[in-house]
Design a protein around this motif. Sequence first.
Motif, mmCIF file in Angstrom:
data_model
loop_
_atom_site.group_PDB
_atom_site.id
_atom_site.type_symbol
_atom_site.label_atom_id
_atom_site.label_comp_id
_atom_site.label_asym_id
_atom_site.label_seq_id
_atom_site.Cartn_x
_atom_site.Cartn_y
_atom_site.Cartn_z
ATOM 1 N N ARG A 194 0.695 -1.211 -0.061
ATOM 2 C CA ARG A 194 0.101 -0.009 0.040
ATOM 3 C C ARG A 194 0.854 1.300 -0.030
ATOM 4 N N ARG A 195 0.059 2.356 -0.350
ATOM 5 C CA ARG A 195 0.938 3.557 -0.340
ATOM 6 C C ARG A 195 1.302 4.094 1.176
ATOM 7 N N THR A 196 2.554 4.456 1.283
ATOM 8 C CA THR A 196 2.849 4.997 2.828
ATOM 9 C C THR A 196 2.080 6.272 3.049
ATOM 10 N N GLY A 197 1.850 6.957 2.096
ATOM 11 C CA GLY A 197 1.435 8.570 2.302
ATOM 12 C C GLY A 197 2.327 9.380 2.622
ATOM 13 N N GLN A 198 3.683 8.959 2.681
ATOM 14 C CA GLN A 198 4.695 9.965 3.254
ATOM 15 C C GLN A 198 4.699 11.195 2.482
ATOM 16 N N LYS A 199 4.746 12.267 3.114
ATOM 17 C CA LYS A 199 4.836 13.778 2.341
ATOM 18 C C LYS A 199 6.298 14.140 2.468
ATOM 19 N N VAL A 200 6.692 15.079 1.665
ATOM 20 C CA VAL A 200 7.952 15.853 1.656
ATOM 21 C C VAL A 200 8.135 16.379 2.999
ATOM 22 N N LYS A 201 9.189 16.348 3.853
ATOM 23 C CA LYS A 201 9.470 16.776 5.038
ATOM 24 C C LYS A 201 10.055 18.027 5.115
ATOM 25 N N ARG A 202 9.337 19.043 5.675
ATOM 26 C CA ARG A 202 9.881 20.409 6.238
ATOM 27 C C ARG A 202 9.420 21.287 4.978
ATOM 28 N N SER A 203 8.626 20.883 3.979
ATOM 29 C CA SER A 203 8.587 21.505 2.842
ATOM 30 C C SER A 203 7.889 23.025 2.961
ATOM 31 N N GLY A 250 5.302 25.660 -2.531
ATOM 32 C CA GLY A 250 5.659 25.006 -3.806
ATOM 33 C C GLY A 250 6.333 23.690 -3.566
ATOM 34 N N GLY A 251 6.669 23.142 -2.503
ATOM 35 C CA GLY A 251 7.318 22.069 -2.245
ATOM 36 C C GLY A 251 6.398 20.891 -1.536
ATOM 37 N N HIS A 252 5.140 21.069 -1.222
ATOM 38 C CA HIS A 252 4.377 20.299 -0.647
ATOM 39 C C HIS A 252 3.748 19.102 -1.488
ATOM 40 N N GLY A 253 3.801 18.095 -0.987
ATOM 41 C CA GLY A 253 3.133 16.834 -2.079
ATOM 42 C C GLY A 253 3.952 15.505 -1.597
ATOM 43 N N PRO A 254 3.543 14.336 -2.317
ATOM 44 C CA PRO A 254 3.880 13.171 -1.985
ATOM 45 C C PRO A 254 5.674 13.061 -1.854
ATOM 46 N N MET A 255 6.103 12.228 -1.306
ATOM 47 C CA MET A 255 7.589 11.912 -1.279
ATOM 48 C C MET A 255 7.622 11.263 -2.317
ATOM 49 N N MET A 256 8.537 11.254 -3.108
ATOM 50 C CA MET A 256 8.777 10.188 -4.249
ATOM 51 C C MET A 256 9.044 8.987 -4.106
#
Length: 867
Positions: free
Chosen positions: A155-164, A167-173
């Motif tokens: 399943r997807r982890t749902g992890q987001k970019v940290k400390r964004s 213009g940087g918010h979103g899923p971590m690749m």
Amino acid sequence: MKTLVFAFVTSWIGTSLATVRLWPEPTPEARPWAYNWWMGSAVDEAGLRLQVEEMTKVGMGGFHVIPIYSVKNNPQDRVMLSPDWMKAFGTAVRLAGEKGLGVDLTMGSGWCFGGPQLRPEDGSWMIELNSKRLEQSTVLWKGEKGGKPVVLSVRRTGQKVKRSGPGGHGPMMNPLSPQAIARFLEPYTAAFDAPGAPKPGHLYHDSYEYFQAGWSWELLDAFEKRRGYRLQDHYAEFAGVGTPDAVARVKCDYRETVSEMIVEDVFPQWTDWCRARGIQTRNEAHGASANWLDFYAIADIPETEMFSCDKPRAQEPSITAAFMNSGDRDILVSKFASSAAHVKHLGAARDPLVSAESCTWICEHFCETLGAVKTFVDRLFLSGVNHMFYHGMCYSPADAKWPGWTFYATCEMNRFNPIWRDVDLLNAYITRVQSVAQEGAVDNDILVYWPLHDYWMDAEGFERQLTVHARGWLDEQPVGRIARRLLEEGYMFDFISEKQLLALPKTKSSYTTIVVPGAKAMKPTTLARLAALSDRYTILFVDGFPTTVPGFKDVASREGALRTEIARLRELPGVKAGAYEELMAQAPVRREPFNRANGLASTRHAQDGCVTYFIANQWQDDGVKGRFKPASPCRSAFLRNPLTGEGREIPVEEGTIELDLPIGQSVILTVRPFEVAQTAIPAAPDLRETRKLDGPWTRTPIAGGPEFPAAVTGTLPLPWGRADMFPESAFCGTMRYETAFELPEAQKDLTIDLGQVNQSAKVYVNGIYAGGAIFAPYRVRIPRHLLKVGENRLAVEVTSTGANRLRWLDTAKPYEWKVFTDINVVDIDYKKFNAASWSQRKYGLFGPVRLFEPDAGLCEERNGKDD
């Protein structure tokens, strides 16, 4: 009569083979850089200009821009990669260039790679057994084990970019998805391919924190292509159902495929993209579920990291072996980055750049001392780093109130920290060490093979992330135990991966020996390559030859091939197998005396037929003093003190030299296999105490805040920081201590010993700067040309940390300073920050302050013996 040895006399030595240049001309890369966090990217030209001017003034080489989360309710925020943001970045590049500074950039806002350009399915995926969230999962296989159901799902982890930031918010690749990284790069193509777009020197991939990212839908095809069978046909073993051996072998194949996807399929898209645009790369591989050596090597500059400290001392760091070696500051771990560079550039005449994120959480906010930072970076130097980045410096507007905009993870290396006033002393030290390291070639003897398959071939878990924090992947494996022994016993080595070994040329280099440390599972092709290399290198199999092959397919036939290769190896004269002690006694390698048993650690470089050592006392609190015989031929020697900038020829007796290193101190020693053509070299002069400067002393504040205390006059000790007296209780900054002393003649250099100082000091004689010191022993040489017959005025400027002021700020609360979104400000345990409970510190000049001069009688007697 009290005496001490002052080990350095200023001299300029020429540049022929027989002599040593005192210090190379520094490049920007030889100077320290800093991570430069841009909160909300709300920067302006005035603030950037001030930042550049301050960095230039203290001798820094550049900064690394990291757009992150915002200051609360700040209307000046910019969206990363927007035209306005690109203009601001261009301003930073222009202003830095005007001062000769470089600018690097994190590829993204926050970390790791990711952002709004990615779709949810481009984010990381995790593998689970018997998930409690099956409704959000894709089931791969169902079965049972021991009568209990087993469900394998992803399943997807749902992890987001940290400390964004904006213009940087979103899923971590997903780091296992070639498709995801292609989509990640799209907005950077649009921004940086635009006409006139500013370019950084390097684009940067931060530490691999894609947690539990063990799956992608591209993995199945990659697995079949690389392993020669379908993972889908062995989901049962992958789920742990089967013999322990079969389970371990399938999982080993999976882990190797994950590593190869990271190193060969995904992140090379990033490095290729950068190079196509004339931009180089820096990469932190640590944390990855991959072979670090191969992952570090894809970048132009591999970057390591050391982290944290002894938490009970986080408010008051000390120059002790226990504190210096605390936290996640393992030299062996950081050697993976330098090893990747050294092997990649095998035989190069100059050391390749190896960078480091340094001093992360070295202690609590505004508690760091310059001495603590110095000993921290020394451990990175000892691991092979030669391009230091402070972690770091937060951008603040020119008119920001103290303590400025503050990043949550120290250290605070910026103009608001009182230690900034004396940071030029530390920066000069780092510049000297790095300049010397960068102009020589690494002179290591041993390549230590990393048998990563032994760690991968385990039935437990799925992906295996290798981190700087949990180090069982190294310490609990034979390779870690043997490598640590080599390190502590004074052998010079680098790690080498299977991929690097297969491509290892027979090029001339310093390496003579390949050590295979207790490997159990190796491929026949790897053994065949070792056999082919045995006419160039001595091959040592510590604790015997491997007994099996890694992976699941065709085990019997491959084990047969393994036995054939082992039989061949046994017949080769350059190959030996046995116990560590026996093998190392026979190996054509040099064992240095600058080792842990003697309280020391060192690195070694070669240039123009000479050998240069960086030597540091990392282990001996009561100091190291004695004669040492370098393993390299030594008929003459030159000793430099990178902290003071001084250096001198030193006597050599039957190949031995004398060292006297207090805890935390370091030197650079160059040895030559020939004598220098000059008269007899005197020993370092003994010094005789001539007087104690009792005062009276006048103490006057000259820089800092929140308010200046009144000037006072008295005898030493004369500290400040009384808890019951404002503004002295809150004042942090610099105090000037002034007194006078008489001299009947001024024909000799003097040495001043300041005694106890909290925390750093600069000394002025008759209004002229003489030198400074950032930790004990606080000694400064006073050249005779600064002295005069009769009265001499002495000023000692002592600078504190910022701890008392921060304590006052959180107690009195005259204004709110923790005004940031996201994590805001936390302490070293990641809890809400509050300095109000901190203990009160005392700063200043405690003394006793003593003057010393050369003792002619002792020096003549000693030099006569040398002759």
